[in-house]
Design an enzyme around this catalytic site. Structure first.
Site, mmCIF file in Angstrom:
data_model
loop_
_atom_site.group_PDB
_atom_site.id
_atom_site.type_symbol
_atom_site.label_atom_id
_atom_site.label_comp_id
_atom_site.label_asym_id
_atom_site.label_seq_id
_atom_site.Cartn_x
_atom_site.Cartn_y
_atom_site.Cartn_z
ATOM 1 N N LYS C 59 0.846 -1.198 0.000
ATOM 2 C CA LYS C 59 0.000 0.000 0.000
ATOM 3 C C LYS C 59 0.881 1.248 0.000
ATOM 4 O O LYS C 59 1.976 1.261 0.584
ATOM 5 C CB LYS C 59 -0.873 -0.042 1.249
ATOM 6 C CG LYS C 59 -1.930 1.045 1.386
ATOM 7 C CD LYS C 59 -2.775 0.744 2.634
ATOM 8 C CE LYS C 59 -3.853 1.802 2.837
ATOM 9 N NZ LYS C 59 -4.679 1.485 4.028
ATOM 10 N N SER C 134 -9.492 1.603 3.430
ATOM 11 C CA SER C 134 -8.676 2.450 2.579
ATOM 12 C C SER C 134 -7.702 1.667 1.702
ATOM 13 O O SER C 134 -7.114 2.233 0.784
ATOM 14 C CB SER C 134 -7.888 3.447 3.424
ATOM 15 O OG SER C 134 -7.125 2.759 4.364
ATOM 16 N N SER C 158 -9.529 -1.210 7.429
ATOM 17 C CA SER C 158 -9.104 -0.945 6.058
ATOM 18 C C SER C 158 -8.484 -2.093 5.300
ATOM 19 O O SER C 158 -8.138 -1.921 4.134
ATOM 20 C CB SER C 158 -8.117 0.227 6.056
ATOM 21 O OG SER C 158 -8.789 1.408 6.423
#
Lengths: 105, 491, 459
Positions: C59, C134, C158
């Site tokens: 990420k 997210s 997330s």
């Protein structure tokens, strides 16, 4: 507790954010909407309850007073926005008289 | 300490000065508080930086154990209670030399609380004590240089993250002189315990002063102002008097004091208000989530208190009791730990305490001040002790000893060797002395006969002549004894 | 198969699905040449680690030294970190090859990946829908078959929530199990690196490699790491699974409830005992989370000031520089949360909001402890109240926050949790969540392996 436009202006200044006046009503409404759900917390009894301070009872681990420091694979000069003679440069404090002025908000 | 400050204007007479001091002290660690960068002074700008103290995205703080050790030592030296659990907190504000946009400090549960420091004695001998509210740990910010490049501020983050302790006093001081005494006593205790260089001129000790005025007899505290930008102990004293006088003028004319930060201008000898921003001072403290609570074992806390070196006050009391020195002598000998240790080494090597004090305070200190390297002893304590004993035993005269001392500092030779080589050993051999006495008496018949006739005043003259005849080698005491004996015997 | 071949496959798949107007937009930064070179080194190495030759994606809020780390934000556009996160080092040491940084909601604040400065990510299963957030980008890379393992981050759900929406496995470790050094902080007392996997085994192996004490993170725990990838056993005899009633409200979509009951039946069939339990403070989780997380975020994001790295908007004065840089650099959700967080920490409000929330958080954690102390080994709940929603469907911020309703409790309590696919609803995947007590990832994986095997067997 209702958030007012002045409140939003105030916290925006604290957070160094420039919120356009035109956006204020929307933000006030959104923040109030969010905070209204927090009122449920006020009703919860927490006398004698300690605030959470991390997971588990582990105490703070310390490190020995030796180097070497964590190295930077590329030097500060390669990513800093503005430098000169090794110093980082920022625009002069607009209302500067001395450093002691600016250290409080 | 007199209650009245003669340098204050008369408007101040009706008011009492109330002072509290916040002192920041840089700890003598090798590395920074939360990262392994060197905390040494003097490197090229931003040379001592890493992801942590640059506050790069994703970096995290890890606390330096030596910083904890030194902070606890300082707390013990100030008789403060060390908390078994203390919490770090974020103090949030924006400034270019504060990379994270917050300072890691301590707020609700500091490292130590409720200490005290004795700063002198009242006229009746009771100690003047200043209470210390708290001692807590925090990190230093970097340096901002405003006048190096026009239109810009230059930032050096070498100092960012250096470990500090903040020592906060209660508003217990009542004059500028007491504030100065507090700072001097605090610096001495900090130096004695090797916690910091505690040098205000170099920046390893910083002072912010809180001062208020109230009518004499009033117990409620007046509104205080905070005075910053102080650069020396004497500057602190002057600034306090200037600000106190200003407050007295305001109050005397019916005005009120508003809580304000004031800046000291040492060049002009003035204080002026710092620009305050709307919404100032909201630091939004909350417990530092990147650092679990600091937990110190009670046994460890006790051990570190036992391991404290002897503090100035204890050393001073001991010198008074054991060595029978005067307060003035004690003050000089205990001004710093090395001098005190040196003095005691000289005494332990057999020198008379009073005599040794004299030598250390005058000759030794003079030599030490003149020496290029303050850490090297100009003369070893053993050698100085030998020299002092030589004088006490009349092996050399005091004036000869002064000469020997100077040579010993230069050459590092043992004093006895120097005395022999320079012919400074006092002669006490009775035959030699008798010889010189006889010689002098023979060469000065007029004086001799008047002396024999009972004119005791001439003994000093005769001693002087014997000293001359012996080229200074005769022991004047022995010569005196000899002459007195002769006079008594009627010779 | 060689590392180079694996990496080539990853880039081939990336080219197929990621780019262009209908592309998933899940990969932000990549360097094929470098990845192939890394793969070649792995192939040439004398010894091979547990993940030798396995391509992975991280990420974009995890620091890497040759690909940018922008956290989905304009304020870090072009920023290449001069140091790498501990989790990246551990994966590389195990032989894994970083093939890209994935898109995410800006600074990990969001539940749909609609708040990235670099555009939204599309759900590979249905491109009209969000992948979740997210960590939507990382979830999409695994769901689309670009990689089998991807790193995300968890603060309120997330990783688990996108795993549920994309039909893959997503795990959040115990707080402190995995180092946060190099994970750009959002809410420090909640953040953890999480792992996506095509299967439970992939996720377990990934976690096994990255977990463990790190001297550079004072909140990382000194707790031995088990071989999670071998936790699977045939049965769950003796395992007690709690079904907390607060996660199965009457308002729960009956189709989601049905998939959960089916999953529980499968677990029973494997020998587990299912018990009704209660976590009474569950309904306070969202208010508590949305005070604590923005508060900590408002402080963590103060370092983005244009002074040392990232975006700087030129200005005549310092104050103007701060404000212009931060206003231009942060998107609307981040701005909203910074304002909210600053407000709840500000003078006069700290006790009523932040302090109160941290106290109620203790009650939430105590709920879990009480249930586990009473003999329950695992909890089973839905991961999300619905499957993936359409883009733009949640315009009210608070409504968006409610997507975290089943996941945020585990972050607040610090307990480990995993989402495993448990079925489809109208072709859209939905996940079920297993939660264990602190540092008991072993039992959590045991349950996950069993559920996955049972579902495979049942088909």
């Amino acid at each position: 507790m209702a958030v007012s436009r002045d409140d939003v202006r105030h916290v925006a200044a604290l957070a160094r954010l420039d919120v356009a006046e035109s956006r204020l009503p929307e933000l006030v409404a959104q923040l109030n909407g969010i905070l209204s759900h927090m009122d449920a917390l006020a009703k919860v009894k927490t006398t004698g309850v300690m605030a959470t301070a991390g997971v588990g009872d582990a105490a703070m681990p310390l490190r020995a007073d030796i180097g070497p420091p964590i190295p930077l694979l590329h030097p500060l000069e390669s990513f800093a926005p503005q430098m000169r003679d090794g110093f980082l440069l920022v625009p002069r404090l607009a209302t500067h008289e001395s450093a002691a002025d600016e250290s409080d908000e | 300490m007199s209650a009245k400050e003669s340098t204050l204007p008369s408007v101040c007479d009706a008011y009492e000065m109330v002072v509290g001091l916040e002192v920041h002290v840089q700890l003598l660690t090798r590395t920074k508080a939360f990262c392994s960068c060197s905390s040494a002074y003097g490197a090229a700008p931003n040379a001592n930086t890493c992801p942590v103290c640059l506050a790069l995205p994703g970096a995290l703080p890890v606390l330096n154990e030596e910083a904890v050790r030194l902070a606890v030592r300082a707390a013990h030296a100030l008789s403060a209670t060390v908390n078994e659990t203390s919490i770090f907190a974020r103090k949030n504000y924006f400034y270019p030399d504060l990379p994270k946009g917050y300072q890691i400090s301590q707020f609700d549960k500091p490292l130590a609380e409720q200490g005290k420091l004795d700063i002198g004695k009242n006229a009746d001998g009771t100690p003047i004590t200043v209470r210390i509210t708290r001692v807590h740990m925090e990190e230093d910010a970097g340096k901002s240089v405003h006048d190096r490049y026009s239109g810009a501020t230059a930032i050096d983050l070498n100092r960012s993250g250096v470990p500090l302790i903040e020592i906060v006093s209660e508003p217990d001081m009542r004059s500028a002189r007491e504030a100065g005494a507090y700072l001097r006593a605090l610096k001495q205790v900090i130096e004695y315990t090797s916690v910091s260089d505690a040098n205000m001129e170099e920046g390893s000790l910083r002072v912010d002063a809180n001062v208020s005025a109230r009518l004499r007899g009033e117990t409620k505290l007046g509104t205080k102002t905070e005075v910053k930008n102080l650069n020396s102990f004497s500057g602190v004293e002057r600034a306090l008097e200037v600000e106190f006088a200003r407050q007295c003028e305001v109050l005397a004319s019916g005005g009120t004091i508003t809580q304000h930060t004031m800046l000291w201008d040492a060049n002009r000898g003035e204080v002026r208000p710092a620009r305050s921003k709307e919404g100032s001072h909201d630091y939004r403290y909350f417990p530092e989530p990147d650092l679990p609570p600091l937990r110190l074992a009670p046994a460890w806390i006790d051990q570190s208190r036992m391991a404290l070196p002897e503090l100035p006050s204890a050393k001073q009391a001991r010198f008074a009791a054991d060595y029978k020195l005067t307060p003035a002598e004690i003050e000089v000998l205990t001004a710093d730990a090395p001098t005190g240790s040196y003095y005691e080494a000289v005494v332990k090597a057999g020198a008379d305490p009073k005599a040794a004090a004299n030598w250390v305070i005058r000759d030794y200190k003079q030599a030490a001040n003149a020496s290029p390297d303050p850490r090297v002893e100009p003369i070893s304590s053993g050698s100085l002790a030998d020299l002092v004993k030589m004088v006490s035993n009349d092996v050399v005269s005091r004036s000869a000893a002064a000469k020997i001392f100077t040579i010993a500092v230069q050459t590092k030779e043992p004093p006895l060797d120097i005395a022999k080589r320079e012919g400074l050993i006092q002669e006490r051999n009775e035959d030699a002395l008798t010889g010189w006495v006889d010689q002098v008496l023979a060469e000065n018949p007029d004086v001799a006969s008047r002396f024999r006739g009972g004119d005791k005043k001439l003994q000093g003259v005769l001693v002087g002549l014997v000293m001359k005849a012996s080229k200074g080698r005769a022991d004047p005491k022995a010569v005196n004894q000899l002459l007195s004996a002769r006079a008594a015997a009627g010779e | 198969m060689s590392a180079v071949a694996h990496v080539r496959d990853a880039f081939a798949r990336m080219a197929e699905v990621d780019a262009g107007p209908t592309g998933l937009n899940c990969i932000l930064w990549t360097d094929e040449e470098r990845a192939l070179a890394d793969a070649a080194s792995v192939d040439a190495a004398a010894t091979h680690g547990e993940l030798a030759g396995v391509p992975f994606v991280a990420k974009d809020n995890i620091a890497t030294t040759h690909l940018q780390t922008t956290c989905g934000s304009r304020i870090l556009e072009g920023y290449v970190s001069p140091y790498e996160a501990t989790v990246i080092t551990r994966l590389r040491d195990a032989g894994a090859v970083l093939v890209g940084k994935s898109n995410c909601d800006e600074f990990a604040m969001g539940s749909s990946n609609e708040f990235s400065a670099w555009g939204p990510v599309l759900n590979p299963v249905d491109r009209t829908r969000v992948p979740g957030g997210s960590s939507g980008g990382s979830a999409a890379t695994v769901a689309a078959g670009i990689v089998r393992i991807a790193l995300g981050s968890e603060t309120g759900g997330s990783v688990r929530q996108p795993a549920s929406y994309c039909g893959i496995v997503g795990v959040k470790p115990t707080y402190g199990r995995v180092s946060r050094f190099g994970l750009v902080a959002f809410a420090s007392s909640l953040d953890q690196v999480g792992v996506f996997g095509t299967t439970v085994h992939d996720a377990a192996l990934g976690l096994e490699v990255i977990a463990g004490r790190d001297a550079l993170d004072a909140t990382s725990a000194d707790c031995p790491v088990d071989r999670y990838s071998t936790a699977g056993t045939a049965d769950l005899k003796g395992v007690v699974i709690g079904r907390p009633r607060e996660y199965f409200p009457a308002t729960l979509d009956p189709r989601v409830a049905a998939r959960c009951e089916a999953a529980l039946d499968l677990l029973r069939a494997r020998g587990a005992e299912v018990r009704d339990v209660s976590l009474p403070h569950t309904d306070l989780a969202i208010p508590v989370y949305y005070i604590i997380a923005p508060a900590e975020a408002s402080s963590n994001l103060a370092r983005f000031d244009g002074v040392r790295y990232g975006l700087r908007v030129p200005a005549n004065g310092l104050r103007e520089m701060y404000e212009s840089t931060r206003t231009r650099g942060f998107g609307p959700e981040v701005t909203r949360r910074i304002l909210l967080g600053t407000y709840v920490l500000s003078a006069g409000y700290y006790d009523a909001y932040y302090k109160k929330a941290q106290e109620v958080r203790t009650l939430i954690a105590q709920d879990f402890r009480a249930v586990f102390d009473a003999g329950v080994h695992l909890l089973f709940t839905p991961t999300t109240p619905t499957p993936a929603f359409e883009f733009g469907a949640k315009s009210d911020p608070y409504e968006m926050y409610l997507n975290d309703i089943f996941t945020a409790t585990a972050n607040l309590a610090g307990v480990p949790a995993i989402s495993v696919p448990i079925g489809d609803i109208d072709g859209l995947p939905i996940g079920g969540q297993l939660i264990a007590r602190h540092f008991d990832e072993q039992t959590m994986f045991r349950g996950a392996f069993a559920l996955e095997a049972a579902r495979a067997g049942a088909r």
